[in-house]
Design a protein around this motif. Structure first.
Motif, PDB file in Angstrom:
ATOM      1  N   ARG A  84       0.839  -1.214   0.000  1.00 36.07           N
ATOM      2  CA  ARG A  84       0.000   0.000   0.000  1.00 36.07           C
ATOM      3  C   ARG A  84       0.864   1.249   0.000  1.00 36.07           C
ATOM      4  NH1 ARG A  84      -3.143  -0.027   4.818  1.00 36.07           N
ATOM      5  NH2 ARG A  84      -2.045  -1.827   5.655  1.00 36.07           N
ATOM      6  N   LEU A  85       1.771   1.290  -0.942  1.00 36.18           N
ATOM      7  CA  LEU A  85       2.707   2.404  -1.010  1.00 36.18           C
ATOM      8  C   LEU A  85       1.998   3.712  -1.327  1.00 36.18           C
ATOM      9  CD1 LEU A  85       5.588   0.506  -2.739  1.00 36.18           C
ATOM     10  CD2 LEU A  85       5.855   1.864  -0.661  1.00 36.18           C
ATOM     11  N   LYS A  86       2.553   4.793  -0.776  1.00 35.25           N
ATOM     12  CA  LYS A  86       2.015   6.131  -0.960  1.00 35.25           C
ATOM     13  C   LYS A  86       3.095   7.029  -1.578  1.00 35.25           C
ATOM     14  CE  LYS A  86      -0.533   5.659   3.406  1.00 35.25           C
ATOM     15  NZ  LYS A  86      -0.752   6.248   4.750  1.00 35.25           N
ATOM     16  N   PRO A  87       2.693   8.103  -2.222  1.00 35.79           N
ATOM     17  CA  PRO A  87       3.705   9.034  -2.761  1.00 35.79           C
ATOM     18  C   PRO A  87       4.675   9.534  -1.688  1.00 35.79           C
ATOM     19  CG  PRO A  87       1.581   9.489  -3.739  1.00 35.79           C
ATOM     20  CD  PRO A  87       1.336   8.438  -2.691  1.00 35.79           C
ATOM     21  N   ASP A  88       4.210   9.671  -0.451  1.00 35.85           N
ATOM     22  CA  ASP A  88       5.092  10.117   0.637  1.00 35.85           C
ATOM     23  C   ASP A  88       6.181   9.101   0.973  1.00 35.85           C
ATOM     24  OD1 ASP A  88       2.679  11.980   2.694  1.00 35.85           O
ATOM     25  OD2 ASP A  88       3.802  12.502   0.881  1.00 35.85           O
ATOM     26  N   ASP A  89       6.065   7.881   0.468  1.00 39.11           N
ATOM     27  CA  ASP A  89       7.109   6.875   0.704  1.00 39.11           C
ATOM     28  C   ASP A  89       8.283   7.036  -0.266  1.00 39.11           C
ATOM     29  OD1 ASP A  89       4.452   4.536   1.232  1.00 39.11           O
ATOM     30  OD2 ASP A  89       5.693   5.495   2.776  1.00 39.11           O
ATOM     31  N   THR A  90       8.160   7.932  -1.221  1.00 40.87           N
ATOM     32  CA  THR A  90       9.237   8.165  -2.179  1.00 40.87           C
ATOM     33  C   THR A  90      10.496   8.647  -1.467  1.00 40.87           C
ATOM     34  OG1 THR A  90       7.719   8.646  -3.997  1.00 40.87           O
ATOM     35  CG2 THR A  90       9.949   9.542  -4.164  1.00 40.87           C
ATOM     36  N   ALA A  91      11.600   7.932  -1.682  1.00 42.18           N
ATOM     37  CA  ALA A  91      12.863   8.256  -1.014  1.00 42.18           C
ATOM     38  C   ALA A  91      13.929   7.287  -1.495  1.00 42.18           C
ATOM     39  CB  ALA A  91      12.717   8.137   0.505  1.00 42.18           C
ATOM     40  N   VAL A  92      15.163   7.567  -1.101  1.00 44.18           N
ATOM     41  CA  VAL A  92      16.230   6.575  -1.223  1.00 44.18           C
ATOM     42  C   VAL A  92      16.209   5.756   0.061  1.00 44.18           C
ATOM     43  CG1 VAL A  92      18.692   6.164  -1.468  1.00 44.18           C
ATOM     44  CG2 VAL A  92      17.609   8.072  -2.701  1.00 44.18           C
ATOM     45  N   TYR A  93      16.176   4.459  -0.095  1.00 39.56           N
ATOM     46  CA  TYR A  93      16.113   3.541   1.043  1.00 39.56           C
ATOM     47  C   TYR A  93      17.478   2.906   1.261  1.00 39.56           C
ATOM     48  CZ  TYR A  93      11.079   3.958   1.393  1.00 39.56           C
ATOM     49  OH  TYR A  93       9.800   4.443   1.594  1.00 39.56           O
ATOM     50  N   GLN A 114      24.499   1.390  -0.140  1.00 36.10           N
ATOM     51  CA  GLN A 114      24.599   2.556  -1.017  1.00 36.10           C
ATOM     52  C   GLN A 114      23.233   3.182  -1.296  1.00 36.10           C
ATOM     53  OE1 GLN A 114      24.451  -0.500  -2.110  1.00 36.10           O
ATOM     54  NE2 GLN A 114      22.974  -0.415  -3.796  1.00 36.10           N
ATOM     55  N   GLY A 115      22.178   2.464  -0.967  1.00 33.28           N
ATOM     56  CA  GLY A 115      20.825   2.986  -1.156  1.00 33.28           C
ATOM     57  C   GLY A 115      20.188   2.526  -2.450  1.00 33.28           C
ATOM     58  N   THR A 116      18.863   2.467  -2.422  1.00 27.82           N
ATOM     59  CA  THR A 116      18.087   2.126  -3.612  1.00 27.82           C
ATOM     60  C   THR A 116      16.887   3.070  -3.677  1.00 27.82           C
ATOM     61  OG1 THR A 116      16.999   0.318  -4.836  1.00 27.82           O
ATOM     62  CG2 THR A 116      16.703   0.328  -2.449  1.00 27.82           C
ATOM     63  N   GLN A 117      16.606   3.583  -4.855  1.00 25.20           N
ATOM     64  CA  GLN A 117      15.550   4.571  -5.027  1.00 25.20           C
ATOM     65  C   GLN A 117      14.193   3.908  -5.112  1.00 25.20           C
ATOM     66  OE1 GLN A 117      15.729   8.151  -5.340  1.00 25.20           O
ATOM     67  NE2 GLN A 117      13.505   7.949  -5.169  1.00 25.20           N
ATOM     68  N   VAL A 118      13.257   4.427  -4.350  1.00 16.25           N
ATOM     69  CA  VAL A 118      11.851   4.026  -4.440  1.00 16.25           C
ATOM     70  C   VAL A 118      11.046   5.264  -4.808  1.00 16.25           C
ATOM     71  CG1 VAL A 118       9.840   3.218  -3.155  1.00 16.25           C
ATOM     72  CG2 VAL A 118      12.068   2.125  -2.810  1.00 16.25           C
ATOM     73  N   THR A 119      10.312   5.164  -5.886  1.00 14.18           N
ATOM     74  CA  THR A 119       9.473   6.271  -6.338  1.00 14.18           C
ATOM     75  C   THR A 119       8.044   5.780  -6.476  1.00 14.18           C
ATOM     76  OG1 THR A 119      11.325   7.243  -7.545  1.00 14.18           O
ATOM     77  CG2 THR A 119       9.112   8.028  -8.095  1.00 14.18           C
ATOM     78  N   VAL A 120       7.133   6.466  -5.786  1.00 16.59           N
ATOM     79  CA  VAL A 120       5.722   6.099  -5.821  1.00 16.59           C
ATOM     80  C   VAL A 120       4.963   7.214  -6.517  1.00 16.59           C
ATOM     81  CG1 VAL A 120       3.726   5.379  -4.477  1.00 16.59           C
ATOM     82  CG2 VAL A 120       6.042   4.865  -3.647  1.00 16.59           C
ATOM     83  N   SER A 121       4.330   6.881  -7.617  1.00 17.23           N
ATOM     84  CA  SER A 121       3.578   7.885  -8.373  1.00 17.23           C
ATOM     85  C   SER A 121       2.125   7.901  -7.929  1.00 17.23           C
ATOM     86  CB  SER A 121       3.672   7.582  -9.858  1.00 17.23           C
ATOM     87  OG  SER A 121       3.069   6.338 -10.149  1.00 17.23           O
ATOM     88  N   SER A 122       1.529   9.071  -8.018  1.00 12.07           N
ATOM     89  CA  SER A 122       0.125   9.212  -7.582  1.00 12.07           C
ATOM     90  C   SER A 122      -0.840   8.942  -8.723  1.00 12.07           C
ATOM     91  CB  SER A 122      -0.100  10.608  -7.029  1.00 12.07           C
ATOM     92  OG  SER A 122       0.242  11.575  -7.996  1.00 12.07           O
TER      93      SER A 122
END
Length: 122
Positions: A84-93, A114-122
């Motif tokens: 149930r991802l939300k746009p506010d979850d967008t970040a480097v994890y 090193q991090g992995t990018q997560v992008t949640v679109s609305s």
């Protein structure tokens, strides 16, 4: 040489799911506490979830009931199932590890991926 390598990030629509993985090497994985942190542009790095050597877990209020952290000591891997991802979850994890007691503060963690990018679109 200590290494933490994250994978599983990507672009997903709101309401979707992703599973992040972090595979470790170079240290004794099973005796380390593990954490997932995230950092969005212009914001401080924050704890998402942590798991102790005994399997006890802690979550940020913003992800409780949606995210699940788990570990597989046989594979030296920690996971973050994100539903149930939300746009506010967008970040480097980022995944991180530390010995000693469980900690929720990023400054207490010794090892970082090193991090992995997560992008949640609305």
């Amino acid at each position: 040489q200590v290494q933490l390598v994250e994978s599983g990030g990507g672009l997903v629509q709101a309401g979707g799911s992703l599973r992040l993985s972090c595979t470790a090497s170079g240290f004794t994985f099973r005796i380390n506490n593990l954490g997932w942190f995230r950092q969005a542009p212009g914001k401080q790095r924050e704890l998402v979830a942590a798991i102790s050597v005994f399997g006890s877990t802690n979550y940020a209020d913003s992800v409780k009931g949606r995210f699940t952290i788990s570990r597989d000591n046989a594979k030296n891997t920690v996971y973050l199932q994100m539903n149930r991802l939300k746009p506010d979850d967008t970040a480097v994890y980022y995944c991180a590890a530390k010995s000693g007691r469980v900690a929720l503060d990023s400054s207490e963690y010794n090892y970082w991926g090193q991090g992995t990018q997560v992008t949640v679109s609305s």
